[in-house]
Motif scaffolding. Structure first.
Motif, PDB file in Angstrom:
ATOM      1  N   GLU B 175       0.856  -1.183   0.000  1.00  0.00           N
ATOM      2  CA  GLU B 175       0.000   0.000   0.000  1.00  0.00           C
ATOM      3  C   GLU B 175       0.894   1.235   0.000  1.00  0.00           C
ATOM      4  O   GLU B 175       1.627   1.464   0.955  1.00  0.00           O
ATOM      5  N   THR B 297      -2.886   4.041  -1.173  1.00  0.00           N
ATOM      6  CA  THR B 297      -3.619   3.505  -2.331  1.00  0.00           C
ATOM      7  C   THR B 297      -5.021   3.000  -1.961  1.00  0.00           C
ATOM      8  O   THR B 297      -5.903   2.984  -2.803  1.00  0.00           O
ATOM      9  N   TYR B 372      -0.951  -2.602  -4.449  1.00  0.00           N
ATOM     10  CA  TYR B 372      -0.067  -3.249  -5.419  1.00  0.00           C
ATOM     11  C   TYR B 372       0.309  -4.613  -4.903  1.00  0.00           C
ATOM     12  O   TYR B 372       0.438  -4.808  -3.690  1.00  0.00           O
ATOM     13  N   ARG B 391      -4.893   5.361 -10.373  1.00  0.00           N
ATOM     14  CA  ARG B 391      -3.965   4.228 -10.273  1.00  0.00           C
ATOM     15  C   ARG B 391      -2.753   4.426 -11.177  1.00  0.00           C
ATOM     16  O   ARG B 391      -1.654   3.988 -10.870  1.00  0.00           O
ATOM     17  N   PHE B 394       0.020   6.196  -9.480  1.00  0.00           N
ATOM     18  CA  PHE B 394       0.771   5.304  -8.591  1.00  0.00           C
ATOM     19  C   PHE B 394       1.681   4.378  -9.407  1.00  0.00           C
ATOM     20  O   PHE B 394       2.841   4.177  -9.068  1.00  0.00           O
ATOM     21  N   TYR B 399       5.240   3.965  -7.787  1.00  0.00           N
ATOM     22  CA  TYR B 399       5.577   2.562  -7.497  1.00  0.00           C
ATOM     23  C   TYR B 399       7.094   2.323  -7.366  1.00  0.00           C
ATOM     24  O   TYR B 399       7.555   1.655  -6.449  1.00  0.00           O
TER      25      TYR B 399
END
Lengths: 298, 450
Positions: B175, B297, B372, B391, B394, B399
């Motif tokens: 997260e 997230t 993720y 998303r 991210f 990420y």
């Protein structure tokens, strides 16, 4: 010398009495005495609840002597107690006196209103307190602003948080203690007041010389119970501040809870709990002695 | 005499009631599998962790207890997972129990293990990881990874659960944190999406009004408090502990700067010191009570479903001058009780759930919640979802800068939390807070490691 014979009736009464007492005795043993003994046993061990206990002697007790955070929490508890107990005592007594003067149906309505907060669970009452005292949107700050005051931080302030919590707990408990005072006042014979009135005693004088002395037993009970309660306050503090801000409301019970369940220092937490138990025990004895010696002097 | 018996009878009933009250109401919600199992089986299940269950006992199934803390859709997912596993094989029957999250780590797990009734399978947070691992309550899962599965996991996610070269738990979600903001509020105030610390501070200052908080940060001490702050330290290359986790590296200019930056928002009233909703709830933005919020997230689904009329967007966490991007990657881990008599069977279930077919992990991370997966194949399989709306930010911008949440002992978390509050409430500046906390962290480490 022949042994005194106990009649069948007396024996039956004894059996019945002990039969009724048995559930309480079992409850006390299982939920009070055995846990106290076990807590003392655990306090002599290094134990995190996950691994087997390792005997540590008095190490946990030695450690608490040098634990600044523990002593700070004891000071916070005393501060809370010093603020909360007299306030609760006086507000309960005052409300009982006022309610005693009200006659008829209104008395029942007001009594119910006072008692209502006590019927709410402690967690819910703490959440209500949080909403009321919210610095940005809370009702208390709105009222303060309407009265021309400036908004306060309450639970978000290191200097106001403890008093704010005391206020919320007071709001919950005042009704219950007021009812106890009120019941005791109703027991005082009216003749005493009538006789005093004939002798020219005013309202204050009859309160000072009749009501107060005759409430001594009740006052002792309320003072001891609320003092013990003030040392054990946890749920509301846990919900409203969790000990913050900056540990300003971290009372002893909360510190014990954190040591035991957040950090899993169960042995150490048991030692702290045992010391707190001794503190409360000694304080209650002292209080009882003080109040009973005053009683003898009256 | 009849009176006596009447009295005794009444007393006996009272006693029974007392005992019944004392023994009842654990607050657990057992799974269908568990609830439908005969009472006799439940008794055997309780003993399975410590007494070896009933493996090989006349062909009876091995009973395994599985504890977690999920509710609603998440609980439904795990319940479904357990039901499916119970159906597809006949050696093991898993009984799933879920608890209130607050009780789960503080009381339920420790007391269950302390009384020898601990679960065979459970979930653990990074903050509690080392305590459980060191107490032998986590089995080495290394031998149970399916062929090629280990290589599929991000190395950093496995490093975060490795102790003495043994993988002690299975990570199944990452997260990540981002800066969420209300597009309309920023536009109305003519504020660009902040990319640096200075811009974040200036934006918060401009967006703060009597009704709206400029930036929501967690104000109360606890693991989540530290979790949100760590990226500000990491972005400058700082850290709480040395790489081997044996000593404090807290007393540095990087820590001082991160503490001062954090404290400034509270001291100047740009971030509220008290919140009505949890600081992890996107509701602050959704209800238009705040203009910006640092959150994970997990907030995306709620922002899209519940607050779809509010123009919420997300950006990477702002970085300081000369710093590098960093975000926290939190998430619970699956563990198997090292003291269970059925480690192998429990580990097989865990591996089946999140190291096997990528579709199960994908469902958890994209349908049930948004997170993720630490598995590359899962992220690849969900490429389409991972590039939808917020998303995409991210996936493409955050990420790669993820650092797994540290597994510091609670004692260390507490000292770091104190340091943050010292600055928030003006007791010390960042440098002094770092200086006084440094020896305390070393003491806390010594205490936690004894």
């Amino acid at each position: 010398m022949t042994p005194k014979r106990i009649s069948a009736r007396t024996r039956n009464e004894w059996v019945t009495a002990y039969g009724f007492l048995l559930p309480n005795i079992v409850g006390l043993l299982v939920f009070v005495f055995i846990p106290i003994i076990y807590a003392f046993y655990a306090s002599l061990h290094d134990w995190n609840a996950l691994s087997p206990k390792v005997y540590a002697g008095w190490a946990n007790y030695r450690e608490l002597l040098h634990d600044d955070e523990w002593w700070a929490s004891v000071r916070k508890t005393l501060t809370f107690s010093v603020v909360y107990v007299p306030l609760l005592f006086m507000s309960s007594l005052l409300s009982a006196v006022m309610l005693n003067a009200i006659r008829g149906r209104a008395s029942g309505v007001v009594r119910t209103m006072f008692l209502m907060p006590f019927a709410i669970t402690s967690v819910i009452s703490a959440i209500i307190g949080m909403f009321m005292l919210d610095p940005r949107n809370g009702a208390v700050n709105h009222i303060l602003e309407l009265l021309g005051g400036s908004p306060q931080q309450f639970l978000a302030s290191t200097s106001q948080a403890m008093f704010s919590i005391a206020g919320v707990i007071l709001w919950i408990n005042v009704g219950y203690n007021m009812i106890i005072f009120l019941s005791a006042m109703k027991e005082i014979p009216r003749d005493y007041y009538e006789a005093a009135e004939i002798d020219g005693a005013t309202g204050w004088k009859s309160f000072r010389y009749i009501t107060l002395p005759l409430l001594k037993e009740t006052s002792t009970f309320i003072l001891i119970v609320t003092t013990i309660g003030s040392f054990q306050a946890l749920e509301q503090i846990l919900v409203m501040t969790d000990g913050g801000p900056m540990n300003s409301t971290q009372v002893s019970v909360l510190y014990i809870f954190k040591q035991g369940f957040d950090m899993l220092n169960m042995g150490y937490a048991s030692a702290l709990a045992f010391v707190l138990f001794l503190i409360i025990f000694c304080l209650s004895l002292f209080q009882l002695k003080l109040l009973s010696s005053k009683k003898e002097g009256v | 005499m009849r009176k006596t018996w009447k009295g005794l009878g009444f007393a006996a009933i009272s006693l029974l009631l007392v005992l019944q009250i004392a023994c009842g109401g654990s607050g657990t919600k057992n799974s269908d599998a568990g609830a439908s199992a005969p009472a006799e089986s439940s008794g055997q299940a309780s003993a399975s962790a410590d007494n070896g269950g009933n493996s090989g006992n006349g062909g009876k199934k091995i009973k395994l207890k599985f504890y977690d803390f999920h509710t609603e859709a998440e609980e439904k997912f795990f319940r479904g997972l357990v039901d499916e596993y119970n159906k597809i094989q006949d050696k093991v029957e898993i009984e799933y129990s879920t608890f209130n999250q607050g009780d789960y780590t503080t009381t339920k797990l420790p007391t269950a293990f302390a009384s020898g009734e601990g679960p065979d399978i459970y979930m653990i947070s990074p903050g509690d990881f080392m305590k459980f691992a060191k107490s032998g309550l986590m089995a080495d899962l290394t031998p149970y990874f399916p062929e090629g599965a280990k290589e599929d996991f991000l190395p950093a996610s496995l490093d975060a659960v490795t102790v003495d070269n043994k993988i002690m738990a299975l990570p199944f979600e990452l997260e990540l944190l981002g800066l969420y903001y209300n597009e309309d509020m920023l536009k109305a105030a003519n504020v660009q999406v902040p990319k640096t610390w200075d811009e974040l501070y200036a934006a918060a200052k401009k967006l703060t009004t009597n009704k709206v908080a400029g930036l929501i940060l967690p104000p109360d001490k606890g693991p989540y408090f530290n979790f949100i702050w760590y990226p500000f330290l990491w972005q400058q290359g700082g850290n709480v502990l040395s790489a081997d986790g044996t000593k404090s590296t807290f007393n540095t200019p990087e820590t001082a700067k991160a503490l001062d930056f954090w404290g400034r928002f509270f001291k100047e009233g740009l971030s509220p010191k008290k919140l009505q909703a949890g600081p992890w709830e996107i509701d602050h933005l959704g209800k238009k009570e705040a203009a910006m919020q640092i959150v994970g997230t997990w907030a995306i689904n709620r922002a899209e479903e519940v607050f779809k009329d509010v123009p919420i967007n997300v950006a990477p966490l702002p970085i300081p001058e000369g710093g590098k991007a960093a975000t926290d990657a939190g998430g619970w881990k699956f563990a198997v009780n090292g003291k269970s008599a059925n480690v192998e069977e429990a580990a097989k279930f865990v591996m089946w759930a999140f190291a096997g077919d990528p579709q199960r992990a994908l469902k958890w991370c994209t349908e049930v919640k948004f997170a993720y997966s630490p598995r590359k194949s899962v992220v690849e399989a969900g490429k389409e979802i991972y590039s939808k709306g917020m998303r995409k930010v991210f996936t493409e911008q955050i990420y790669d800068s993820a650092i797994p949440e540290p597994r510091y002992p609670s004692e260390v978390l507490d000292v770091v939390g104190d340091a943050m509050q010292y600055v928030m409430y003006g007791k010390y500046d960042g440098a002094k807070a770092a200086e006084v906390s440094d020896p305390k962290i070393n003491d806390a480490l010594a205490k936690a490691n004894k």
